[in-house]
Scaffold this active site. Structure first.
Site, PDB file in Angstrom:
ATOM      1  N   ARG A  52     -13.253  10.957  13.888  1.00  0.00           N
ATOM      2  CA  ARG A  52     -14.329  11.006  12.776  1.00  0.00           C
ATOM      3  C   ARG A  52     -14.629  12.210  12.243  1.00  0.00           C
ATOM      4  NH1 ARG A  52     -15.978  14.562  14.895  1.00  0.00           N
ATOM      5  NH2 ARG A  52     -18.172  14.435  13.814  1.00  0.00           N
ATOM      6  N   ASP A 220     -22.493  13.165   5.470  1.00  0.00           N
ATOM      7  CA  ASP A 220     -21.115  12.428   5.060  1.00  0.00           C
ATOM      8  C   ASP A 220     -21.638  11.595   3.680  1.00  0.00           C
ATOM      9  OD1 ASP A 220     -22.379  12.519   8.101  1.00  0.00           O
ATOM     10  OD2 ASP A 220     -20.810  11.807   7.796  1.00  0.00           O
ATOM     11  N   LYS A 231     -25.191  14.563  10.211  1.00  0.00           N
ATOM     12  CA  LYS A 231     -25.627  13.475  11.353  1.00  0.00           C
ATOM     13  C   LYS A 231     -26.653  13.600  11.612  1.00  0.00           C
ATOM     14  CE  LYS A 231     -22.945  11.913  13.578  1.00  0.00           C
ATOM     15  NZ  LYS A 231     -22.599  10.719  14.569  1.00  0.00           N
TER      16      LYS A 231
HETATM   17  O1  MRU Z   1     -20.768  10.189  13.450  1.00  0.00           O
HETATM   18  P1  MRU Z   1     -19.371  10.892  12.791  1.00  0.00           P
HETATM   19  O2  MRU Z   1     -19.222  11.710  14.364  1.00  0.00           O
HETATM   20  O3  MRU Z   1     -18.527  10.731  11.972  1.00  0.00           O
HETATM   21  O4  MRU Z   1     -20.524  12.141  11.706  1.00  0.00           O
HETATM   22  C1  MRU Z   1     -19.698  12.565  11.341  1.00  0.00           C
HETATM   23  C2  MRU Z   1     -20.133  14.355  11.391  1.00  0.00           C
HETATM   24  O5  MRU Z   1     -19.608  14.850  12.097  1.00  0.00           O
HETATM   25  C3  MRU Z   1     -20.842  15.004  10.145  1.00  0.00           C
HETATM   26  O6  MRU Z   1     -22.774  14.427  10.336  1.00  0.00           O
HETATM   27  C4  MRU Z   1     -20.858  16.054   9.661  1.00  0.00           C
HETATM   28  O7  MRU Z   1     -21.364  17.277   9.457  1.00  0.00           O
HETATM   29  C5  MRU Z   1     -19.833  16.235   8.433  1.00  0.00           C
HETATM   30  S1  MRU Z   1     -18.974  15.419   8.114  1.00  0.00           S
HETATM   31  C6  MRU Z   1     -17.636  16.796   7.965  1.00  0.00           C
END
Ligand code: MRU
Length: 321
Positions: A52, A220, A231
């Site tokens: 992830r 993301d 997130k």
């Molecule tokens: O749902 P996930 O665990 O794949 O979420 C991604 C993340 O960990 C974050 O949102 C993060 O801050 C960005 S990806 C380095």
């Protein structure tokens, strides 16, 4: 303890062939590999959060497509499977588009190397945002596990620590799956950065007590105007930071910038199974939220530190990538 090598996080083995991932669901208690022998299994690993974090999802999908090519699978079908695994992180679609032209192991490995290199460059740029004695707060996991190596927001923290600018990090445990408490804290411990895990709901009161100098997170998907999906809980942090006059920063590679998405309103937000929140009661589980560009003091990519308004400089860095 030493930091994880990129190949330990995710790799393609041509003997087999197979994609091997460090199963993030088992960390920090156990370091266990997950072996995927088909693109469908890689897609399932992405869907179930064995791997992830936006850049890491893209890298895993690139290896998944190369795996499909090595096995002689139908590549259009493999791409559809991988693309349907998660909706929000644009790196997934970006990486699949890159691989379409050349679905080879060499191309996938190069893409992996380039992402890690982008992380190192953006982290070096980000240090100008840290004053001496900085106490930072971060959310979710934006370390090497989430980027295939080194990290984005955690990379920036590492670079600031190495230059003697960072004193400590508050780590939001990050609901619903506690990636902060499980993964970010583990990574900070590994590289020796002083940290403390906090409940997400403690952030505001610690800001009010003057214990936070800046907030830094990954992303993301960054829309063309700078609105940023990250997130769930990131938006609340940005609002709190604005109220307390604390700068809120995003650190992410250009592969996270999506010029085809004009504003955050168009970013697809994943709704995960409510059972990740409660198996007893009805539950809502949006996995991401969108922070409006006006709450972001700077976005750092491998191209440098972008300040608002973001549209032009994000378009430039994307064009160069
Ligand atoms: O749902 P996930 O665990 O794949 O979420 C991604 C993340 O960990 C974050 O949102 C993060 O801050 C960005 S990806 C380095």
């Amino acid at each position: 303890m030493s930091e994880l090598e990129p190949e330990r996080i995710v790799r393609l083995e041509e003997e087999g062939p197979r994609v091997v991932l460090l199963d993030q669901r088992r960390l920090p208690d156990e370091e266990v590999d997950l072996v995927c022998t088909t693109a469908v299994e890689v897609a399932e690993a992405i869907r179930t959060l064995a791997v992830r974090g936006a850049p890491a999802i893209g890298i895993a999908a690139a290896y998944g497509l190369a795996l499909a090519a090595l096995r002689g699978e139908d590549l259009a079908e493999a791409e559809r499977e991988l693309a349907s695994s998660r909706p929000t992180a644009v790196n997934l679609f970006w990486a699949l588009a890159q691989m379409r032209v050349d679905p080879t192991p060499d191309r996938a490995r190069a893409l992996h190397r380039e992402e890690v290199d982008r992380c190192r460059r953006m982290s070096a740029h980000a240090v100008v945002l840290f004053g001496s004695g900085t106490r930072a707060l971060t959310h979710c996991n934006a370390g090497g596990l989430a980027t295939g190596g080194y990290g984005s927001a955690v990379g920036a923290l590492r670079a600031a620590w190495e230059r003697g600018l960072l004193v400590s990090v508050l780590v939001d445990e990050t609901r619903p799956l506690l990636q902060g408490a499980r993964l970010t804290a583990w990574e900070l411990e590994t590289v020796g950065i002083p940290h403390a895990v906090i409940a997400d709901s403690a952030a505001g009161s610690l800001m009010a007590r003057g214990e936070v100098d800046l907030v830094v997170t990954g992303a993301d998907r960054i829309a063309a105007n700078g609105d940023t999906a990250n997130k769930i809980g990131t938006y609340s942090l940005a609002v709190l930071a604005a109220h307390h006059d604390i700068p809120f920063y995003i650190v992410a590679p250009s592969s996270t910038v999506d010029l085809a998405t004009a504003t955050g309103a168009e970013i697809p937000i994943e709704e995960r199974d409510g059972a990740e929140i409660s198996t007893r009661f009805a539950a809502r589980n949006p996995a991401f939220d969108v922070t409006p560009a006006e709450l972001i003091a700077a976005i750092v990519t491998e191209g440098g530190v972008h300040r608002p308004p973001y549209a032009e400089s994000l378009a430039r860095v994307r064009a160069r990538a």
